[in-house]
Design a protein around this motif. Structure first.
Motif, PDB file in Angstrom:
ATOM      1  N   THR A  42       0.795  -1.199  -0.006  1.00 54.19           N
ATOM      2  CA  THR A  42      -0.134  -0.049  -0.069  1.00 54.19           C
ATOM      3  C   THR A  42       0.902   1.168  -0.041  1.00 54.19           C
ATOM      4  O   THR A  42       0.609   2.140  -0.695  1.00 54.19           O
ATOM      5  N   ASP A  62     -10.739  -6.203  -9.199  1.00 56.33           N
ATOM      6  CA  ASP A  62      -9.763  -6.048  -8.313  1.00 56.33           C
ATOM      7  C   ASP A  62      -9.920  -4.485  -7.979  1.00 56.33           C
ATOM      8  O   ASP A  62      -9.651  -3.718  -8.873  1.00 56.33           O
ATOM      9  N   TRP A 108     -18.511 -10.389   6.626  1.00 55.64           N
ATOM     10  CA  TRP A 108     -17.923  -8.996   7.033  1.00 55.64           C
ATOM     11  C   TRP A 108     -18.432  -8.584   8.340  1.00 55.64           C
ATOM     12  O   TRP A 108     -18.388  -7.429   8.797  1.00 55.64           O
ATOM     13  N   TYR A 128      -8.209  -4.497   2.711  1.00 52.37           N
ATOM     14  CA  TYR A 128      -7.486  -5.582   2.148  1.00 52.37           C
ATOM     15  C   TYR A 128      -7.102  -6.272   3.543  1.00 52.37           C
ATOM     16  O   TYR A 128      -7.096  -7.475   3.788  1.00 52.37           O
ATOM     17  N   GLU A 129      -6.360  -5.324   4.441  1.00 48.93           N
ATOM     18  CA  GLU A 129      -5.860  -5.674   5.676  1.00 48.93           C
ATOM     19  C   GLU A 129      -6.901  -6.312   6.599  1.00 48.93           C
ATOM     20  O   GLU A 129      -6.435  -7.474   7.355  1.00 48.93           O
ATOM     21  N   ARG A 130      -8.158  -5.863   6.346  1.00 49.20           N
ATOM     22  CA  ARG A 130      -9.358  -6.572   7.393  1.00 49.20           C
ATOM     23  C   ARG A 130     -10.007  -7.653   6.684  1.00 49.20           C
ATOM     24  O   ARG A 130     -10.256  -8.540   7.255  1.00 49.20           O
ATOM     25  N   THR A 131     -10.174  -7.688   5.398  1.00 48.00           N
ATOM     26  CA  THR A 131     -11.118  -8.654   4.767  1.00 48.00           C
ATOM     27  C   THR A 131      -9.994  -9.787   4.123  1.00 48.00           C
ATOM     28  O   THR A 131     -10.661 -10.751   3.700  1.00 48.00           O
ATOM     29  N   HIS A 132      -8.864  -9.466   3.824  1.00 46.72           N
ATOM     30  CA  HIS A 132      -7.955 -10.316   2.965  1.00 46.72           C
ATOM     31  C   HIS A 132      -8.469 -10.475   1.466  1.00 46.72           C
ATOM     32  O   HIS A 132      -8.373 -11.454   0.893  1.00 46.72           O
ATOM     33  N   VAL A 133      -9.467  -9.621   0.918  1.00 47.82           N
ATOM     34  CA  VAL A 133      -9.906  -9.715  -0.345  1.00 47.82           C
ATOM     35  C   VAL A 133     -10.033  -8.438  -1.115  1.00 47.82           C
ATOM     36  O   VAL A 133     -10.025  -7.208  -0.121  1.00 47.82           O
ATOM     37  N   ARG A 134      -9.859  -8.399  -2.269  1.00 48.72           N
ATOM     38  CA  ARG A 134     -10.062  -6.978  -3.033  1.00 48.72           C
ATOM     39  C   ARG A 134     -10.816  -7.165  -4.227  1.00 48.72           C
ATOM     40  O   ARG A 134     -10.945  -6.325  -4.942  1.00 48.72           O
TER      41      ARG A 134
END
Length: 251
Positions: free
Chosen positions: A24, A80, A222, A133-139
């Motif tokens: 980031t 993405d 989430w 991304y840090e919280r969900t590990h998804v983009r």
């Protein structure tokens, strides 16, 4: 050569890929500093080689106009989050190239202001994408939905960055793009019309992104998410401050 560094079409492909591959913080520097060095180099080159600039600016405004439209359409097609912002970045650098290529005082002023505005706005975008991304590990935009119910502050900052990106009056993107359009209409009216069309496409993909990722029903996955921390709020607020101040008081 400097155009490649600024993300000039068709030599732009390294930029979105670089954004996606980088952490980031590096993406923020890439958008805020690295791409601006290319545009700065083009402006200094015009000063050193004024006759060459006169001869080649019609080619440059053509490429810059393609940048703006191609970048916006490409951003609309991405799934993405980082690629959306990466291609949006290519599109916004197109406005910088268009403004420089007009060789009009208004257009060049707009280009310089867009360099600053885009750097701040895109840095805010990448910071927020990194936080998500840090919280969900998804983009993947297809998976992320309803995040505003758990990450309200993040959603607010993202909305400010998005509205600056689409050129909402009162934010920095509007003033910069308006000056670029005025310069283009003074010199290359067709490029100005196409630039306005691309701004409309930008509004479509930004608002669609906001609606999909932050608003609407929340995915059960989430429910546990936490909002941004105080340190992250301070960073985002600093960038937001400049977006608003430049939008209200551009002089």
């Amino acid at each position: 050569g400097f155009g490649v560094l600024a993300g000039l079409w068709p030599f732009h492909t390294w930029s979105p890929d670089g954004h996606v591959a980088a952490p980031t913080s590096v993406s923020m520097v890439h958008a805020g500093v690295l791409m601006k060095l290319g545009a700065y180099g083009v402006i200094r080159s015009m000063e050193i080689l004024p006759t060459g600039a006169q001869d080649w600016m019609p080619v440059l405004i053509g490429l810059g106009t393609v940048n703006v439209i191609y970048g916006a359409i490409s951003a609309m097609a991405q799934r993405d989050l980082k690629y959306v912002v990466g291609y949006s970045s290519v599109s916004h650098m197109g406005y910088v190239i268009m403004g420089i290529a007009t060789l009009d005082p208004l257009g060049v002023s707009g280009a310089v202001l867009q360099m600053f505005s885009h750097g701040i706005m895109t840095a805010l975008f990448f910071a927020l994408v990194g936080i998500i991304y840090e919280r969900t590990h998804v983009r993947d935009i297809g998976v992320l939905e309803g995040l505003a119910k758990r990450m309200g502050t993040t959603a607010t900052f993202f909305a400010v960055a998005g509205l600056a990106s689409l050129g909402l009056p009162g934010l920095s993107g509007f003033v910069a793009e308006l000056l670029v359009f005025l310069g283009a209409f003074n010199t290359y009216p067709l490029a100005g019309v196409l630039g306005v069309f691309a701004a409309a496409i930008t509004a479509v993909y930004i608002l669609r992104l906001l609606a999909k990722v932050f608003f609407g029903p929340i995915n059960e996955r989430w429910e546990h998410l936490t909002d941004i921390s105080r340190v992250e709020i301070a960073s985002a607020a600093l960038l937001t401050f400049f977006i608003v101040v430049i939008g209200i008081w551009p002089f």
